[in-house]
Design an enzyme around this catalytic site. Sequence first.
Site, PDB file in Angstrom:
ATOM      1  N   PHE A 139       0.820  -1.198   0.000  1.00  0.00           N
ATOM      2  CA  PHE A 139       0.000   0.000   0.000  1.00  0.00           C
ATOM      3  C   PHE A 139       0.867   1.267   0.000  1.00  0.00           C
ATOM      4  CE2 PHE A 139      -2.777  -3.429   1.399  1.00  0.00           C
ATOM      5  CZ  PHE A 139      -3.910  -3.214   0.629  1.00  0.00           C
ATOM      6  N   SER A 140       0.610   2.189   0.918  1.00  0.00           N
ATOM      7  CA  SER A 140       1.297   3.491   0.854  1.00  0.00           C
ATOM      8  C   SER A 140       2.776   3.436   1.213  1.00  0.00           C
ATOM      9  CB  SER A 140       0.591   4.511   1.744  1.00  0.00           C
ATOM     10  OG  SER A 140      -0.603   4.945   1.124  1.00  0.00           O
ATOM     11  N   ALA A 141       3.251   2.317   1.700  1.00  0.00           N
ATOM     12  CA  ALA A 141       4.702   2.193   1.885  1.00  0.00           C
ATOM     13  C   ALA A 141       5.403   2.320   0.533  1.00  0.00           C
ATOM     14  CB  ALA A 141       5.057   0.868   2.553  1.00  0.00           C
ATOM     15  N   THR A 142       4.643   2.149  -0.556  1.00  0.00           N
ATOM     16  CA  THR A 142       5.169   2.356  -1.906  1.00  0.00           C
ATOM     17  C   THR A 142       5.649   3.793  -2.094  1.00  0.00           C
ATOM     18  OG1 THR A 142       3.438   0.818  -2.650  1.00  0.00           O
ATOM     19  CG2 THR A 142       4.643   2.017  -4.345  1.00  0.00           C
ATOM     20  N   LYS A 143       5.006   4.739  -1.414  1.00  0.00           N
ATOM     21  CA  LYS A 143       5.344   6.152  -1.614  1.00  0.00           C
ATOM     22  C   LYS A 143       6.801   6.452  -1.293  1.00  0.00           C
ATOM     23  CE  LYS A 143       0.744   8.208  -0.793  1.00  0.00           C
ATOM     24  NZ  LYS A 143      -0.095   7.041  -0.499  1.00  0.00           N
TER      25      LYS A 143
END
Length: 394
Positions: free
Chosen positions: A68-72
């Site tokens: 999820f937002s750890a991709t950012k």
Amino acid sequence: MHLALHGSCDPAFAPVRAAFAANFERFPELGAAVCVAVRGRVVVDLWAGFRDAARTAPWGGDTIVNVFSATKGAVALCAHALAERGALDLDAPVAAFWPEFAAAGKGHVRVAQLLDHSAGLPALRAEPPEGALYDWQAMTSALAAEEPFWEPGARHGYHAVTFGFLVGEVIRRARGRRVGAFLREAVAGPLGLDLHIGVGAEHDARIAEVPPMIAMVAGPGAGGPGGAFAASLRDPTSLTALAFTRPRDLVAPGFVNTARARRAEIPALNGHANARALARMYGALANGGALSDGGARVLSPQAIEAALAERSRGIDAVLLAESRFSLGFMLPSALRPFGRGPRTFGHPGAGGALGFADPDAGLGFGYTPNQTLASGEGGDPRWPALIDAVYACL
């Protein structure tokens, strides 16, 4: 049922192993991995549980999962790597690379404001057509035409979904390559990371299934950062709801488990990785940009210092609680506490994934579960025991 732990753990970090095992007893953990790198050396690399809801497929050493937002954090690193190569000026107007972006009074918006969530583009006012989430041109064209929700730079608000398309399009315009390809070229390849944005069919057999989210907290904060957030999310006209539910593809049950979602590049939320990849990536950033076991330097120490410096702080226009951001990375706060050092930076993901660097401790940390848990202020309930154990062992 006896929990089978796999992997390796330096005896000096045995408390981390114990905390990881205890999480499977205390919480509805399904499958997960945790990895810790200190001074560039991996000292913990553990995994356990199952990669499917039916509990028939054991989590393996090569299992990857949507973080999820750890991709950012990976997207931010790509932008900084491109800037260090001289191909991207973070202080330049976005329109210098993406001319169409100047529409609706956005000609003065800078690349840095996309990274620190102050650009005023956390959502789309109009509902795009079904399938837009998987259509790069549809999303970037809509964002280029959108009017900011606030004067860029005047405040900040979490660009939960739009961050990836905005920063990703700047990377594409500046480099001539999509963010997934540039990630392989500039980060994953040099550091040997099992980290993907847009994952090929050849990896499907080892991708962990993500079951529906489980709410772990009772009361007004259930399901989000706080009572105000939860209430706002229920109002379909609110900025919070627009940011998290538009395009409508985002609310399709189980969309992250579909082949369509895995193949697409949705750089704010569909990176696939394991804990080892996050720990090694942040371990490099915690140690001057390189790992001690070889490989290229992905960022200079000077660029890392610029990347971790606080840029946005205060009540978040989308999360409705205090948040902190540097140039693309989240910084610890009461909303999402992680790490212990004053220069800690990284990024969590919805439901529990977490990667961060603590340069003062030379520490890179990665945690990747597949059972997502809704949590309020304070972050995922599985983090504290793991992080406390890591720091106790340093």
